[in-house]
Design a protein around this motif. Sequence first.
Motif, PDB file in Angstrom:
ATOM      1  N   LEU A   1       0.447  -0.445  -7.489  1.00  0.00           N
ATOM      2  CA  LEU A   1       0.829   0.870  -8.223  1.00  0.00           C
ATOM      3  C   LEU A   1      -0.090   1.247  -9.394  1.00  0.00           C
ATOM      4  N   SER A   2      -1.236   0.737  -9.490  1.00  0.00           N
ATOM      5  CA  SER A   2      -2.099   1.264 -10.465  1.00  0.00           C
ATOM      6  C   SER A   2      -3.425   1.937  -9.931  1.00  0.00           C
ATOM      7  N   VAL A   3      -4.093   2.621 -10.780  1.00  0.00           N
ATOM      8  CA  VAL A   3      -5.397   3.312 -10.628  1.00  0.00           C
ATOM      9  C   VAL A   3      -6.315   2.979 -11.580  1.00  0.00           C
ATOM     10  N   THR A   4      -7.280   2.340 -11.577  1.00  0.00           N
ATOM     11  CA  THR A   4      -8.231   1.634 -12.573  1.00  0.00           C
ATOM     12  C   THR A   4      -9.203   2.787 -12.971  1.00  0.00           C
ATOM     13  N   ARG A   5      -9.918   2.693 -14.164  1.00  0.00           N
ATOM     14  CA  ARG A   5     -10.942   3.462 -14.425  1.00  0.00           C
ATOM     15  C   ARG A   5     -12.182   3.425 -13.474  1.00  0.00           C
ATOM     16  N   GLU A   6     -12.280   1.964 -12.854  1.00  0.00           N
ATOM     17  CA  GLU A   6     -13.462   1.957 -12.059  1.00  0.00           C
ATOM     18  C   GLU A   6     -12.921   2.514 -10.829  1.00  0.00           C
ATOM     19  N   GLN A   7     -11.745   2.447 -10.181  1.00  0.00           N
ATOM     20  CA  GLN A   7     -11.729   3.134  -8.970  1.00  0.00           C
ATOM     21  C   GLN A   7     -11.569   4.646  -9.023  1.00  0.00           C
ATOM     22  N   LEU A   8     -11.364   5.193 -10.415  1.00  0.00           N
ATOM     23  CA  LEU A   8     -11.396   6.640 -10.537  1.00  0.00           C
ATOM     24  C   LEU A   8     -13.026   7.252 -10.570  1.00  0.00           C
ATOM     25  N   ARG A   9     -13.599   6.033 -11.031  1.00  0.00           N
ATOM     26  CA  ARG A   9     -15.165   6.357 -11.070  1.00  0.00           C
ATOM     27  C   ARG A   9     -15.884   6.310  -9.609  1.00  0.00           C
ATOM     28  N   ARG A  10     -15.316   5.361  -8.902  1.00  0.00           N
ATOM     29  CA  ARG A  10     -15.947   5.389  -7.667  1.00  0.00           C
ATOM     30  C   ARG A  10     -15.206   6.116  -6.472  1.00  0.00           C
ATOM     31  N   ARG A  11     -14.187   6.833  -7.061  1.00  0.00           N
ATOM     32  CA  ARG A  11     -13.256   7.805  -5.886  1.00  0.00           C
ATOM     33  C   ARG A  11     -12.655   6.856  -4.889  1.00  0.00           C
ATOM     34  N   ARG A  12     -12.261   5.701  -5.141  1.00  0.00           N
ATOM     35  CA  ARG A  12     -11.726   4.836  -3.906  1.00  0.00           C
ATOM     36  C   ARG A  12     -10.616   4.050  -4.531  1.00  0.00           C
ATOM     37  N   LEU A  13      -9.558   4.142  -3.583  1.00  0.00           N
ATOM     38  CA  LEU A  13      -8.440   3.155  -3.898  1.00  0.00           C
ATOM     39  C   LEU A  13      -8.317   1.999  -2.877  1.00  0.00           C
ATOM     40  N   PRO A  14      -7.850   0.874  -3.364  1.00  0.00           N
ATOM     41  CA  PRO A  14      -7.756  -0.169  -2.379  1.00  0.00           C
ATOM     42  C   PRO A  14      -6.988   0.037  -1.288  1.00  0.00           C
ATOM     43  N   GLY A  15      -7.055  -0.629  -0.203  1.00  0.00           N
ATOM     44  CA  GLY A  15      -6.226  -0.432   1.040  1.00  0.00           C
ATOM     45  C   GLY A  15      -4.573  -0.978   0.715  1.00  0.00           C
ATOM     46  N   HIS A  16      -4.378  -1.506  -0.167  1.00  0.00           N
ATOM     47  CA  HIS A  16      -3.007  -1.923  -0.589  1.00  0.00           C
ATOM     48  C   HIS A  16      -2.132  -1.048  -1.336  1.00  0.00           C
ATOM     49  N   SER A  17      -2.913   0.133  -1.727  1.00  0.00           N
ATOM     50  CA  SER A  17      -2.379   0.998  -2.867  1.00  0.00           C
ATOM     51  C   SER A  17      -1.072   1.607  -2.088  1.00  0.00           C
ATOM     52  N   LEU A  18      -0.203   1.872  -2.975  1.00  0.00           N
ATOM     53  CA  LEU A  18       0.920   2.571  -2.617  1.00  0.00           C
ATOM     54  C   LEU A  18       1.026   4.049  -3.060  1.00  0.00           C
ATOM     55  N   LEU A  19       0.408   4.299  -3.691  1.00  0.00           N
ATOM     56  CA  LEU A  19       0.158   5.721  -4.485  1.00  0.00           C
ATOM     57  C   LEU A  19      -0.258   6.806  -3.425  1.00  0.00           C
TER      58      LEU A  19
END
Length: 365
Positions: free
Chosen positions: A315-333
Amino acid sequence: MRPDLAELPAELTCPAGLRALAGHLRGAGFDADRAAGLLGAPSPEHLLGDPARYAFFAGPVPPGPVAVLTWLFILNARVPADLVRGGLDRELIELLRDLGLLATAGDGYRGTVSITPYRSRFFVSDQLFTCTGPQQVRANTGPGLVMPPHASSLLALATVDRIDDTLLDVGCGGGFLAVNAAARCGTVAGIDPNPRCARLAGWNGVLNGVEAGFAVADIASFTVPGDDRFGALIFNTPTLPRIRSTEDSEWGQSTADRLVRQTLDAAPRILRPGGTAYVQALVEVPRRYSSAAAAVRDWAGGHDVTVTPIDAPQLSVTREQLRRRRLPGHSLLAYGARSGELLDALAARDVVAVEPVTIAARVRP
């Protein structure tokens, strides 16, 4: 896509039927542990946190009552008639049909609602998705939907488990938090601006033998008379990060700052002096703040708040994920292409992270 919502009577006309249903479901062995085991989920929480993923990859329905009930009411799939009749006793089938929870679908059956088992209790809700075939899952959206217990509900339950005072469940949905708290907290109640939520929460109270009042109300204007004020409130806010504003957003969905401010302002009208308001929210962190806690303290103005981060990567979006423009596969968002849309929308609003938190605020004596 708006689903055909199961018809609910204005008044609960068959409380005895609902009370009997719980006994039949227990007699069939329908519980979250067995359902998770059937689907290879590592835990009931993992299954209930994201049942659509399990529906997408589920194979044919195995025989047996737990499997039939799991496919009908957790995976929201069609089950062949012979498996239903062979797996469930006739009385349970007739009871489900009489209550309007089971309908024929061609040469099989479908649930008209979801039924979520958890901690020996059962929770009726709308179906957030429909499994129409192997690897075919259709999302159901619309502001009137009553969500089943989901990942954020299970996280909020950890807070509720620490409360031993009278409790108001704000934005109660189907009453999951209130019903689970009733045995320990004594007096519990729930409010929700969605009339369908209040009605289904009442159903779930009866289904689980819990005395709780559920009403249609908005926290922005809700007031409790002085002698009846609660010792605590819990608000699991509808604060998903926004891709865009659409008519399909969850009923009552809003920004975290607005709902946090509303709750802090309302707390003295709802809680007695010394009572505590607990707010769980997903906070979009603008660049000008170092963290969600810093943002919440700013929104709180003169209120004394404690902000506790929740460890929930899904349920999170980290600064690194935003920088890389990529969410992990388990994201529920967001899923698939929607992940990129979400990240682009966050960047356009100059948001640097999305952080789930629990906010505690005590009403001054």
